[in-house]
Enzyme design. Structure first.
Site, mmCIF file in Angstrom:
data_model
loop_
_atom_site.group_PDB
_atom_site.id
_atom_site.type_symbol
_atom_site.label_atom_id
_atom_site.label_comp_id
_atom_site.label_asym_id
_atom_site.label_seq_id
_atom_site.Cartn_x
_atom_site.Cartn_y
_atom_site.Cartn_z
ATOM 1 N N GLY A 177 57.996 31.304 -8.653
ATOM 2 C CA GLY A 177 59.176 30.547 -9.037
ATOM 3 C C GLY A 177 59.572 30.751 -10.485
ATOM 4 N N GLY A 179 59.280 29.966 -13.700
ATOM 5 C CA GLY A 179 58.333 29.233 -14.518
ATOM 6 C C GLY A 179 58.812 28.973 -15.928
ATOM 7 N NE ARG A 180 58.847 33.974 -18.970
ATOM 8 C CZ ARG A 180 58.311 34.930 -19.703
ATOM 9 N NH1 ARG A 180 57.892 34.657 -20.917
ATOM 10 N NH2 ARG A 180 58.199 36.145 -19.234
ATOM 11 C CG ASP A 213 53.941 28.763 -23.156
ATOM 12 O OD1 ASP A 213 54.702 29.445 -22.440
ATOM 13 O OD2 ASP A 213 53.419 29.190 -24.198
ATOM 14 N NE ARG A 272 63.811 35.965 -8.437
ATOM 15 C CZ ARG A 272 63.736 36.121 -9.764
ATOM 16 N NH1 ARG A 272 62.666 36.654 -10.306
ATOM 17 N NH2 ARG A 272 64.724 35.741 -10.549
ATOM 18 C CG ASP A 375 57.484 38.125 -8.447
ATOM 19 O OD1 ASP A 375 56.647 38.888 -7.954
ATOM 20 O OD2 ASP A 375 57.493 37.820 -9.660
ATOM 21 C CG ASN A 376 59.471 41.057 -11.157
ATOM 22 O OD1 ASN A 376 59.769 39.881 -11.330
ATOM 23 N ND2 ASN A 376 58.413 41.611 -11.713
#
Length: 665
Positions: A177, A179-180, A213, A272, A375-376
């Site tokens: 997912g 994530g940032r 993070d 994607r 996922d890319n």
């Protein structure tokens, strides 16, 4: 050697029995119901020709929408924007999310942000007026400090992060997912009517951050900012970058402590293959169908925009294969009954075809993504999520820019086969839908799934279709690659011998002599046929392609190198004369320079840019490099530093060739 790259690697993947065994495993289930259950432009953006001719609008006046979140299911823990907005920001961190395609989540605020650069081409394509980047509203938005949702009225568009999974380096990685990355809204260019999803990368933690993070470092953000726009300027299908913002008070831990940054980026869709991967892994067949329908109706231009079935008589190079007819009513099933193709098969084929074309562009311009996980891999065939990417310097098909890719899975040579491997995973997700054929809309199939009696027929049809689509992938890829290479070599007419005698031999020579790939084509553009009339002239001209330090490569010397290049130049001259005549140099040179860039953002240039911005605190150089990236075919630019322009376009310093970097960003 070229045939090995373009044929053998694809063939190995194409006929992989493992893929079909996996498909059988996925589809052969009991017949009980499973648990858990604005059109876009058909063309891709190329900044030089899109955008508002009337100067654009303000950010406030830019049309905004949320088609994605209005049509697809949200995270059940935060079903509404208000539920997410009223939650403490720290509660919106990592966890498993099921039965959903996104979570409502706002960006984390950035203190004292500094706008480092924008792309004028991106501004134009989105439909924003020149100078809008100077407004406080723009700067707040791209720093994650403004959203277009009013908590008092609960009106507007609330940001979201997508949920997806993926195979990474060939192994299932589970839920991944955004994530940032957090999408702010969808914008529609008032003139072109093209809709984009505007997104911030590095905007903070989401439920999909796992152990990370949610931040992005300046180093990787500079790379993505430049390469996104460079690829678009080269006409390679890609996601885009609007702006780069420094987060000066964000210190991000990677291999070292680094400054943080945010890239405002955009695409016609961020969906994607990994989006479907996760749904298939969880057995959520109803959501697979819902998402596939959404992709056809809202990402593509509707079901009738998809390709019709190919005639049985169509060859790999025939017009129906390369340019199939379209306009098929969505309810129609085409082809012979045993292998009939329904609308979901047409959708699968369009996704495959788009990706085949994009890979052909990568190979023709020697762009290496470095991390081609599922996922890319974009459902629109866009270059997506830039990590350890690079353009080849010396032509080395085994090169990978990813220093963690010890098996060379994502090397330049393997890109066509890896993308097909990913597309087979998508075929597995689509397996029930494409295998159902004419029964895909039967109520018993929709609600009850695959019956035991129907399973063998469905599986056989799905397997056969995937295999046939694999041949279509190969045909589309080779046709597009050949077309692009013909233009790069300055040829107009088609000649069956060109592939082996010119294209393949040129690449073999570049590899053997360790010559620079993109420099070769730009320098070839300037050669006049009159300067290749004799063996002596051709041997002399061969030196045009050497590095400054002379001939390199195992077992090579200058005499051998000049002899080999001279022999190839003789064949090339004959073909050029055949197409352009003896006096066609001026027109041919113009055409070749339209497709052979003088500047590409090589790894060493980006590395220097990062050092100067991060450690030297320079700012002007970002705009200078962006100016060159947006106009790669120019002979010169208006950066105010001619010496730097020539250095960035010149011979790559030997110690900086074939640089590698990590996935950490």
């Amino acid at each position: 050697m070229l045939n090995d790259i373009l044929y053998k690697s694809i063939k190995i993947i194409l006929f992989s029995l493992t893929s079909y065994m996996l498909l059988r495993t996925v589809l052969h289930r009991p017949s009980l119901p499973r648990p858990r259950l604005i059109q876009m432009a058909a063309h891709l953006s190329n900044g030089a020709v899109n955008g508002s001719s009337n100067g654009g609008v303000s950010l406030q006046d830019l049309p905004k929408s949320n088609v994605f979140t209005s049509k697809l299911p949200p995270d059940p823990q935060y079903k509404t924007p208000s539920a997410s907005h009223n939650a403490p920001r720290e509660d919106l961190g990592p966890r498993m999310v099921k039965g959903a395609l996104y979570t409502f989540v706002r960006p984390e605020e950035t203190s004292d942000p500094e706008l480092l650069g924008i792309s004028p081409a991106a501004m134009r394509d989105i439909g924003l007026r020149p100078g809008e980047e100077g407004t406080a509203e723009f700067r707040a938005l791209v720093a994650g400090n403004k959203i277009y949702w009013d908590p008092s009225t609960e009106k507007g568009v609330y940001p979201w992060a997508q949920c997806y999974g993926g195979y990474q380096f060939g192994s299932w990685a589970g839920q991944l997912g955004d994530g940032r990355a957090i999408s702010l809204f969808e914008s529609t260019n008032p003139i072109t009517k093209v809709r984009y999803e505007i997104q911030l990368k590095g905007a903070g933690r989401t439920p999909y951050s796992r152990f990370a993070d949610g931040k992005a470092v300046l180093r990787s953000s500079i790379r993505e900012f430049i390469v996104s726009e460079a690829l678009n300027a080269l006409h390679i299908p890609t996601t885009r970058a609007l702006s780069l913002t420094l987060a000066p008070n964000s210190r991000v831990r990677r291999e070292r402590i680094e400054p943080g940054a945010i890239v405002a980026r955009f695409a016609q869709s961020w969906l994607r293959i990994g989006t479907f991967d996760l749904l298939r892994a969880r057995g959520d067949r109803h959501l697979i169908r819902q998402l596939a329908t959404y992709v056809a109706e809202n990402v593509y231009s509707g079901w009738t925009s998809l390709p019709s079935v190919l005639p049985e008589s169509a060859s790999s190079t025939s017009s129906p294969t390369i340019n199939p007819t379209r306009d098929v009513p969505p309810e129609r099933t085409e082809g012979e009954p045993p292998w009939a193709e329904n609308r979901f098969t047409r959708l699968y084929r369009e996704i495959v075809r788009r990706n085949a074309i994009t890979v052909a562009w990568w190979q023709a311009y020697a762009f290496t993504n470095g991390v081609l996980n599922t996922d890319n891999t974009s459902l629109l065939g866009l270059s997506l999520d830039f990590g350890p990417f690079a353009f080849l310097d010396n032509f080395d098909p085994s090169y990978t820019p990813n220093h963690d890719d010890h098996a060379l899975r994502y090397s330049y040579r393997n890109q066509p086969s890896v993308i097909w491997w990913n597309l087979v995973r998508l075929g597995e997700s689509f397996g029930e839908l494409i295998g159902a054929g004419a029964k895909v809309d039967d109520e018993s199939f929709i609600k009850g799934g695959v019956s035991k009696d129907f399973a063998p027929e469905l599986i056989k049809r799905a397997e056969t279709i995937i295999e046939r689509v694999g041949e279509e992938y190969k045909a589309v890829f080779l046709a597009e690659y050949t077309r692009l290479m013909r233009k790069r070599f300055g040829l107009v007419s088609e000649n069956a011998k060109d592939f082996d005698e010119l294209f393949s031999e040129a690449l073999d020579t570049l590899e053997a002599l360790e010559l620079d790939f993109n420099h070769f084509f730009r320098r070839l553009s300037d050669i006049e046929v009159a300067d290749l009339g004799t063996e002596e002239q051709r041997r002399s001209m061969a030196g045009k392609f050497f590095h400054k330090e002379g001939v390199t490569g195992l077992g090579n010397n200058e005499k051998k190198a000049r002899t080999r290049l001279a022999a190839w130049l003789e064949r090339w001259r004959a073909r050029v004369v055949e197409d352009w005549g003896e006096d066609g140099d001026e027109k041919r040179t113009i055409e070749m320079k339209k497709v052979n860039p003088k500047f590409i953002p090589r790894s060493w240039v980006l590395d220097e840019l990062i050092q100067r911005v991060e450690h030297g605190k320079e700012r002007k150089v970002i705009g200078q490099v962006m100016e060159m990236a947006l106009n790669p075919f120019n002979d010169e630019w208006e950066t105010g530093d001619r010496e730097q322009e020539e250095r960035f376009c010149g011979d790559v310093p030997r110690k900086n060739r074939q640089m590698m970097c990590s996935c950490s960003s």
